[in-house]
Motif scaffolding. Structure first.
Motif, PDB file in Angstrom:
ATOM      1  N   GLN A  69      33.675  42.605  40.530  1.00  0.00           N
ATOM      2  CA  GLN A  69      33.974  41.748  39.386  1.00  0.00           C
ATOM      3  C   GLN A  69      33.794  40.280  39.753  1.00  0.00           C
ATOM      4  O   GLN A  69      34.041  39.878  40.894  1.00  0.00           O
ATOM      5  CB  GLN A  69      35.420  41.963  38.911  1.00  0.00           C
ATOM      6  CG  GLN A  69      35.621  43.206  38.083  1.00  0.00           C
ATOM      7  CD  GLN A  69      37.012  43.302  37.470  1.00  0.00           C
ATOM      8  OE1 GLN A  69      37.276  44.250  36.759  1.00  0.00           O
ATOM      9  NE2 GLN A  69      37.893  42.361  37.714  1.00  0.00           N
ATOM     10  N   ASP A  70      33.408  39.498  38.771  1.00  0.00           N
ATOM     11  CA  ASP A  70      33.216  38.070  38.973  1.00  0.00           C
ATOM     12  C   ASP A  70      34.533  37.343  38.717  1.00  0.00           C
ATOM     13  O   ASP A  70      34.696  36.617  37.738  1.00  0.00           O
ATOM     14  CB  ASP A  70      32.118  37.558  38.036  1.00  0.00           C
ATOM     15  CG  ASP A  70      31.719  36.122  38.341  1.00  0.00           C
ATOM     16  OD1 ASP A  70      32.137  35.602  39.398  1.00  0.00           O
ATOM     17  OD2 ASP A  70      30.996  35.522  37.529  1.00  0.00           O
ATOM     18  N   ASP A  71      35.501  37.554  39.623  1.00  0.00           N
ATOM     19  CA  ASP A  71      36.821  36.929  39.497  1.00  0.00           C
ATOM     20  C   ASP A  71      37.496  36.929  40.866  1.00  0.00           C
ATOM     21  O   ASP A  71      36.879  37.304  41.875  1.00  0.00           O
ATOM     22  CB  ASP A  71      37.681  37.662  38.451  1.00  0.00           C
ATOM     23  CG  ASP A  71      37.903  39.135  38.772  1.00  0.00           C
ATOM     24  OD1 ASP A  71      37.525  39.584  39.877  1.00  0.00           O
ATOM     25  OD2 ASP A  71      38.450  39.852  37.912  1.00  0.00           O
ATOM     26  N   ASP A  72      38.763  36.505  40.904  1.00  0.00           N
ATOM     27  CA  ASP A  72      39.475  36.414  42.186  1.00  0.00           C
ATOM     28  C   ASP A  72      39.615  37.779  42.861  1.00  0.00           C
ATOM     29  O   ASP A  72      39.536  37.885  44.092  1.00  0.00           O
ATOM     30  CB  ASP A  72      40.865  35.796  41.973  1.00  0.00           C
ATOM     31  CG  ASP A  72      40.797  34.333  41.589  1.00  0.00           C
ATOM     32  OD1 ASP A  72      39.807  33.666  41.973  1.00  0.00           O
ATOM     33  OD2 ASP A  72      41.714  33.856  40.893  1.00  0.00           O
ATOM     34  N   LYS A  79      30.749  40.836  34.899  1.00  0.00           N
ATOM     35  CA  LYS A  79      31.864  40.295  34.135  1.00  0.00           C
ATOM     36  C   LYS A  79      32.850  41.406  33.771  1.00  0.00           C
ATOM     37  O   LYS A  79      32.440  42.514  33.403  1.00  0.00           O
ATOM     38  CB  LYS A  79      31.379  39.616  32.854  1.00  0.00           C
ATOM     39  CG  LYS A  79      30.531  38.371  33.093  1.00  0.00           C
ATOM     40  CD  LYS A  79      31.345  37.256  33.756  1.00  0.00           C
ATOM     41  CE  LYS A  79      30.511  35.991  33.915  1.00  0.00           C
ATOM     42  NZ  LYS A  79      31.286  34.915  34.606  1.00  0.00           N
ATOM     43  N   LYS A  80      34.129  41.110  33.878  1.00  0.00           N
ATOM     44  CA  LYS A  80      35.169  42.077  33.514  1.00  0.00           C
ATOM     45  C   LYS A  80      34.944  42.561  32.083  1.00  0.00           C
ATOM     46  O   LYS A  80      34.688  41.780  31.181  1.00  0.00           O
ATOM     47  CB  LYS A  80      36.548  41.417  33.624  1.00  0.00           C
ATOM     48  CG  LYS A  80      37.725  42.364  33.425  1.00  0.00           C
ATOM     49  CD  LYS A  80      39.029  41.626  33.663  1.00  0.00           C
ATOM     50  CE  LYS A  80      40.220  42.543  33.449  1.00  0.00           C
ATOM     51  NZ  LYS A  80      41.509  41.839  33.689  1.00  0.00           N
ATOM     52  N   ALA A 129      46.151  38.009  38.601  1.00  0.00           N
ATOM     53  CA  ALA A 129      46.158  36.869  37.685  1.00  0.00           C
ATOM     54  C   ALA A 129      47.482  36.772  36.945  1.00  0.00           C
ATOM     55  O   ALA A 129      47.945  35.668  36.612  1.00  0.00           O
ATOM     56  CB  ALA A 129      45.006  36.993  36.686  1.00  0.00           C
TER      57      ALA A 129
END
Length: 394
Positions: A180-183, A210-211, A112
């Motif tokens: 993780q709920d992200d890229d 969630k992070k 990110a």
């Protein structure tokens, strides 16, 4: 006549000076220096990553400078801390470009973070070697001045799940994923999905978090109910340790595939109490790999005791990144420019890193090199590594 001659000489001098000025005005270049930027995680829980990156750049620069520099110019590293916060990454690079006047970038923090810096990198045509975030989002789409070293998280997870499937699985394994709920988590799941599909594995459950989450009791209960025996642990650092701690409390007998960040001593110490040895797919030599041992011995003259304690996998890859960047800059001769450096990076083929990575080539449509992966098994009792495969393309 004398006045005309004087005017002509002045004009010639101005033209000559103008040509020199046009070249000398190239950002980050003086007669004696080349300024290279580094945006990294120097503070906060993940600071051991940024500190290791800093040592890699420091050692590479010292080694290059000791050998005469780049066509007589010394490399000077300018480091800015982003605390692993993307907004701070943008501001840090803005300062490096506008105040410190850097020529190129070798430290780029997390996925990110480097994505947050992309508008500035692209606008400046800043030669950039990404060594700490080989996520597909970094090189797809391709940015002309950005070159990435390393395998994707997808390839790394596929490699280790493939190894478990072929060598260590129980007779009726059930696979599970937490990420993780992200890229970053998406990239991990892509590797898991590929393994499930291509290897015909039984997919028991997939969970997101969630992070920053610390309590994984509910998630591991779901893992137990699904009968998971092989866990793709897409959590990192403290979260990865918390996942395995909950698994141990529930008495789960697991084979674990983990993120490469977990092979670093600070991470491994967090995971150790759970008692699980685990697999890791990585594009960088482990600390006990002969290539790493040789490197540590050869470069010890350039490191303080504090530096040596900070060394981990990120040190090796950042060192390699600056080395490949230096070769591209050297090929430009004395009149060094960003455009020339970018063009030489695009021609890079089979750059040897002494085994710290597979040979690096950027002469491909993704400008992506060093993508071959090794699979290791980590024994947490003494944080030792057993190399299970050589560098292989996955």
């Amino acid at each position: 006549m004398r006045g005309m001659l004087k005017f002509a000489l002045l004009a010639l001098g101005t033209l000559s000076a103008g040509g020199t000025a046009a070249w000398a005005a190239e950002p980050g270049i003086t007669d004696t220096e080349i300024r290279i930027g580094d945006v990294n995680i120097m503070t906060g829980p993940a600071s051991f990553i940024g500190q290791a990156v800093s040592v890699g750049s420091k050692v590479a620069a010292a080694e290059i400078n000791a050998a005469g520099g780049i066509n007589g110019r010394k490399i000077v590293i300018h480091t800015e801390d982003d605390g692993y916060v993307p907004a701070r990454s943008f501001q840090a690079l803005k300062k490096l470009i506008e105040v410190d006047d850097i020529f190129a970038l070798n430290g780029t923090s997390g996925t990110a973070n480097v994505l947050a810096m992309m508008p500035l990198i692209t606008k400046a045509n800043l030669p950039t070697v990404v060594t700490t975030a080989p996520n597909e989002l970094v090189y797809n789409p391709v940015r002309p001045s950005v070159f990435t070293i390393g395998a994707s998280y997808e390839a790394a997870f596929f490699a280790q799940l493939k190894y478990i499937h072929e060598h260590n699985e129980p007779k009726t394994p059930v696979y599970g994923l937490i990420r993780q709920d992200d890229d970053f988590g998406v990239a991990v799941e892509n590797g898991y999905s590929r393994a499930i599909k291509e290897l015909g594995l039984k997919d028991g459950i997939r969970l997101k978090y969630k992070k920053g989450q610390t309590d994984f009791g509910a998630e591991l209960l779901q893992m137990r109910e699904a009968g998971v025996t092989v866990l793709a642990n897409g959590a990192i650092i403290a979260s990865a340790a918390n996942v395995l701690s909950e698994a141990r409390k529930l008495g789960l007998d697991l084979q674990v595939a983990d993120v490469w960040s977990e092979i670093m001593p600070p991470s491994a110490k967090l995971l150790a109490p759970a008692g699980y040895s685990f697999f890791v797919g990585d594009y960088i030599a482990s600390m006990t790999d002969p290539a790493a041992v040789s490197w540590l011995e050869r470069t010890k003259q350039y490191m303080s005791d504090t530096d040596r304690q900070a060394v981990n996998r990120y040190t090796f890859i950042t060192y390699a990144g600056l080395k490949v960047l230096a070769k591209a800059m050297a090929a430009c001769g004395k009149e060094l420019t960003r455009a020339c450096t970018v063009e030489n990076l695009k021609k890079t083929h089979g750059f040897e890193t002494g085994g710290l990575t597979a040979p690096i080539s950027f002469d491909n449509e993704k400008q992506l090199g060093g993508t071959e992966v090794k699979v290791y098994q980590v024994n947490l009792a003494d944080v030792s590594f057993k190399t299970l495969t050589g560098y292989t393309q996955y």
